[in-house]
Enzyme design. Structure first.
Site, mmCIF file in Angstrom:
data_model
loop_
_atom_site.group_PDB
_atom_site.id
_atom_site.type_symbol
_atom_site.label_atom_id
_atom_site.label_comp_id
_atom_site.label_asym_id
_atom_site.label_seq_id
_atom_site.Cartn_x
_atom_site.Cartn_y
_atom_site.Cartn_z
ATOM 1 N N SER A 270 25.507 32.000 27.214
ATOM 2 C CA SER A 270 26.228 32.766 28.232
ATOM 3 C C SER A 270 27.717 32.439 28.227
ATOM 4 O O SER A 270 28.141 31.363 27.802
ATOM 5 C CB SER A 270 25.667 32.468 29.619
ATOM 6 O OG SER A 270 24.303 32.790 29.674
HETATM 7 N N1 SAH Z 1 20.579 28.831 28.661
HETATM 8 C C1 SAH Z 1 20.895 29.204 27.310
HETATM 9 C C2 SAH Z 1 21.068 30.701 27.179
HETATM 10 C C3 SAH Z 1 20.010 31.227 26.336
HETATM 11 S S1 SAH Z 1 19.786 32.974 26.282
HETATM 12 C C4 SAH Z 1 22.074 28.436 26.770
HETATM 13 O O1 SAH Z 1 22.725 27.707 27.522
HETATM 14 O O2 SAH Z 1 22.353 28.525 25.565
HETATM 15 C C5 SAH Z 1 18.178 33.096 26.981
HETATM 16 C C6 SAH Z 1 17.078 32.361 26.289
HETATM 17 O O3 SAH Z 1 15.874 32.640 26.990
HETATM 18 C C7 SAH Z 1 16.828 32.790 24.844
HETATM 19 O O4 SAH Z 1 16.943 31.681 23.999
HETATM 20 C C8 SAH Z 1 15.406 33.348 24.879
HETATM 21 O O5 SAH Z 1 14.681 33.106 23.704
HETATM 22 C C9 SAH Z 1 14.818 32.630 26.076
HETATM 23 N N2 SAH Z 1 13.649 33.241 26.703
HETATM 24 C C10 SAH Z 1 13.391 34.554 26.881
HETATM 25 N N3 SAH Z 1 12.216 34.726 27.518
HETATM 26 C C11 SAH Z 1 11.716 33.466 27.748
HETATM 27 C C12 SAH Z 1 10.515 32.974 28.343
HETATM 28 N N4 SAH Z 1 9.568 33.782 28.847
HETATM 29 N N5 SAH Z 1 10.348 31.629 28.409
HETATM 30 C C13 SAH Z 1 11.261 30.780 27.888
HETATM 31 N N6 SAH Z 1 12.394 31.194 27.302
HETATM 32 C C14 SAH Z 1 12.629 32.526 27.232
#
Ligand code: SAH
Length: 229
Positions: free
Chosen positions: A81
């Site tokens: 993000s």
């Molecule tokens: N918090 C992260 C942002 C990642 S983007 C950072 O600081 O880099 C969102 C993430 O959520 C992605 O990696 C995606 O694979 C994950 N995601 C999507 N659905 C999910 C679920 N049901 N359970 C766990 N992770 C999930």
């Protein structure tokens, strides 16, 4: 340690590696212009954002853009993000040193690291196995002993460690998963983007008082989709 020269020391197999953090000025500027100037004044959050080396959480080819005012790709179609959104979501859940947090969507591990600078313990779940493994290794390498990562579908939360004072969901869902509401502690705070995957979503804050969840709409955001296994 001089504040202008952050020396990162990593002890690996008996070797001590140290490296001057050439991105510290960019990081300090990021906090001032992207976060403080937008009105965020929570010192704990600002300090955490000044401390965590964001450029070490993204692919090498984007390293020079790490402190810019936008999200970046982290592989597997996912993104880290925008810095302000990380700060905003961290602030809105009111982190303090004794709290226990759950993050859904570990991604790069950056949001988990920022939270871990402030709270006692962070549990984080990632659905893409490669990202889960990479983030877990990265957080270990940078000394985040108070973060526990696991691969899985975060929809179900992490009941073994519930209740959580803080829950941060970093992928956009079409509804708030009931298991996460159930795993929120009394006076806990949950933040989640809700809406259709391809559209703009709304960031929702859920608080729990006397066992009753209350929802508040915060702002419009754009996140990658919440997936299911
Ligand atoms: N918090 C992260 C942002 C990642 S983007 C950072 O600081 O880099 C969102 C993430 O959520 C992605 O990696 C995606 O694979 C994950 N995601 C999507 N659905 C999910 C679920 N049901 N359970 C766990 N992770 C999930």
């Amino acid at each position: 340690m001089k504040s202008t020269l952050l020396i990162l020391c990593m002890i690996t197999g008996g070797f001590i590696l140290s490296q001057v953090d050439k991105y510290e000025p960019a990081r300090i500027r990021m906090v001032k212009t992207q976060i403080m100037d937008r009105g965020l004044s929570n010192t704990a959050v600002l300090d955490a954002m000044k401390k965590v080396p964001r450029h070490l959480f993204i692919p090498k080819e984007y390293e020079s853009e790490a402190y810019n005012d936008y999200p970046l790709p982290i592989g597997y179609g996912q993104t880290i993000s925008q810095p302000y959104i990380v700060a905003y979501m961290t602030d809105i859940v009111r982190p303090t040193s004794r709290k226990k947090a759950l993050e859904i969507g570990t991604g790069s591990g950056y949001q988990a690291a920022v939270l871990a600078e402030i709270v006692e313990k962070v549990y984080t779940i990632e659905i893409v196995p490669e990202l889960a493994k990479e983030a877990s290794e990265r957080l270990k390498k940078y000394g985040y002993k108070n973060v526990e990562c696991k691969f899985g579908d975060g929809y179900k939360g992490w009941p073994e460690h519930a209740p959580f004072d803080i829950i941060i969901v970093t992928a956009a869902a079409d509804h708030i998963p009931q298991p996460l509401i159930d795993q929120l502690a009394e006076n806990g705070r949950l933040v989640i983007p809700v809406g259709a995957p391809s559209a703009v979503q709304e960031l929702i804050l859920v608080t729990k008082r006397n066992g009753k969840p209350e929802q508040k709409r915060l702002t419009f955001v754009r996140f990658v989709p919440f997936k299911r296994l």
